[in-house]
Each structure stands twice: as C-alpha cells, then as structure tokens.
Scaffold this motif. Structure first.
Motif, mmCIF file in Angstrom:
data_model
loop_
_atom_site.group_PDB
_atom_site.id
_atom_site.type_symbol
_atom_site.label_atom_id
_atom_site.label_comp_id
_atom_site.label_asym_id
_atom_site.label_seq_id
_atom_site.Cartn_x
_atom_site.Cartn_y
_atom_site.Cartn_z
ATOM 1 N N ARG A 145 37.620 32.866 17.709
ATOM 2 C CA ARG A 145 38.620 32.736 16.658
ATOM 3 C C ARG A 145 39.822 33.576 17.070
ATOM 4 N NH1 ARG A 145 33.885 33.107 15.697
ATOM 5 N NH2 ARG A 145 33.781 35.361 15.502
ATOM 6 N N LEU A 172 33.423 43.277 22.901
ATOM 7 C CA LEU A 172 32.383 42.287 23.153
ATOM 8 C C LEU A 172 31.874 42.400 24.589
ATOM 9 C CD1 LEU A 172 30.677 39.837 22.308
ATOM 10 C CD2 LEU A 172 32.606 38.389 23.008
ATOM 11 N N MET A 214 35.335 41.754 16.346
ATOM 12 C CA MET A 214 35.554 42.650 17.471
ATOM 13 C C MET A 214 36.424 41.940 18.491
ATOM 14 S SD MET A 214 31.849 42.661 19.456
ATOM 15 C CE MET A 214 30.910 42.088 18.061
ATOM 16 N N ARG A 215 37.138 42.704 19.258
ATOM 17 C CA ARG A 215 38.002 42.136 20.281
ATOM 18 C C ARG A 215 37.219 41.961 21.574
ATOM 19 N NH1 ARG A 215 43.358 45.374 19.539
ATOM 20 N NH2 ARG A 215 43.604 44.822 21.706
ATOM 21 N N ASP A 256 38.948 37.031 18.421
ATOM 22 C CA ASP A 256 38.138 37.778 17.464
ATOM 23 C C ASP A 256 36.707 37.252 17.541
ATOM 24 O OD1 ASP A 256 37.665 39.605 15.337
ATOM 25 O OD2 ASP A 256 37.747 37.944 13.916
ATOM 26 N N TYR A 257 35.773 38.160 17.733
ATOM 27 C CA TYR A 257 34.361 37.804 17.879
ATOM 28 C C TYR A 257 33.533 38.541 16.834
ATOM 29 C CZ TYR A 257 36.075 36.298 22.448
ATOM 30 O OH TYR A 257 36.784 35.701 23.460
ATOM 31 N N ASP A 258 32.334 38.005 16.569
ATOM 32 C CA ASP A 258 31.435 38.676 15.636
ATOM 33 C C ASP A 258 30.074 38.887 16.294
ATOM 34 O OD1 ASP A 258 30.139 36.186 15.551
ATOM 35 O OD2 ASP A 258 31.017 35.643 13.627
ATOM 36 N N GLU A 259 29.118 39.355 15.516
ATOM 37 C CA GLU A 259 27.778 39.654 16.048
ATOM 38 C C GLU A 259 27.086 38.402 16.591
ATOM 39 O OE1 GLU A 259 26.397 42.745 16.474
ATOM 40 O OE2 GLU A 259 28.345 43.483 15.792
ATOM 41 N N ALA A 260 27.339 37.256 15.993
ATOM 42 C CA ALA A 260 26.747 36.009 16.501
ATOM 43 C C ALA A 260 27.261 35.711 17.904
ATOM 44 C CB ALA A 260 27.046 34.853 15.558
ATOM 45 N N ASP A 261 28.537 36.006 18.150
ATOM 46 C CA ASP A 261 29.104 35.807 19.495
ATOM 47 C C ASP A 261 28.463 36.766 20.491
ATOM 48 O OD1 ASP A 261 30.979 33.788 18.704
ATOM 49 O OD2 ASP A 261 32.236 35.373 17.854
ATOM 50 N N GLN A 284 43.073 35.976 15.867
ATOM 51 C CA GLN A 284 43.726 36.754 14.819
ATOM 52 C C GLN A 284 45.184 36.292 14.735
ATOM 53 O OE1 GLN A 284 43.172 40.817 16.100
ATOM 54 N NE2 GLN A 284 41.035 40.853 15.462
#
Length: 126
Positions: free
Chosen positions: A29, A6, A1-2, A37-42, A31
């Motif tokens: 991270r 987030l 996700m951007r 770029d982020y994920d659910e852990a972020d 792109q």
C-alpha cells in the motif's frame, strides 16, 4: 511499517522486497507521501517467501503458496496444490542428485585411471 523496517524484521533486503512486489507476490500500500506501507501480514508473507526460497523453490513455484496467503490461508499445509508442488520439487531434486552421483562416479573412475597410470609410471622409473 516502511520497507526498511520490513526488510530488517524479515531478514532480507529492501531490494528483494521491491522485487517481490514487481513479481506480484507482495502488494504494497502507499502512504500519501508515496512511501510503501506494510503490515504484520506482509511480514509473514515475506518470511514465507524467504523460507521457500531457502528450501530451493523458485518464485513461480512459490506463487501458489503466496496466493493462499493472500486468500487468508495461513499455513502451507492448507494450500490446495501445495503437496503437488512439493512432490514436483522432490522429483526435481532426486533427478539432480542422480545426475550428480553419476557425474561423481565418472570423475572417480577417471581419477582412479589417472592414479593407476601415475603409479605405473613411477614403478617404471624406479
């Protein structure tokens, strides 16, 4: 996700997220186009940071908990040293409460003196 998603999902600003990144609490991270770029852990990490901030912890006090989350530990209770961080924060808060109570007592005593003086002046005028 951007970063926008987030920030919306975490309930904070994109500016705060960038600040957490600058402070080394959050690792984004990139792109190929340069977007973060982020994920659910972020998302969980930002929510944890926000929760600790709301509870009065500063960023340096939060760092051990963030380090635990980066290491895969998913609960504050499981963080080594977490109890000590909470103890120090509680001691700090207790000291602040004591100082505020002392200040309140002084202001209350001065108010009583002012009110007594005002009452005495009113009686003398009557």
């Amino acid at each position: 996700m951007r970063i926008g998603e987030l920030s919306r999902r975490a309930g904070t600003s994109a500016r705060s997220i960038r600040y957490y990144e600058q402070q080394g609490l959050l690792l984004a991270r990139r792109q190929p186009n340069g977007y973060r770029d982020y994920d659910e852990a972020d998302l969980l990490l930002v929510r944890e940071i926000r929760s600790l901030l709301v509870n009065g912890f500063d960023l340096e006090e939060i760092r051990p908990f963030v380090d635990c989350l980066h290491a895969g530990i998913r609960s504050r209770r499981a963080c080594p040293g977490g109890i000590e961080v909470y103890r120090r924060k509680l001691e700090e808060l207790d000291a602040r409460v004591t100082a505020l109570q002392s200040l309140r007592d002084r202001v209350s005593a001065e108010l009583s003196q002012l009110e007594s003086g005002a009452a005495a002046r009113e009686e003398a005028s009557a």
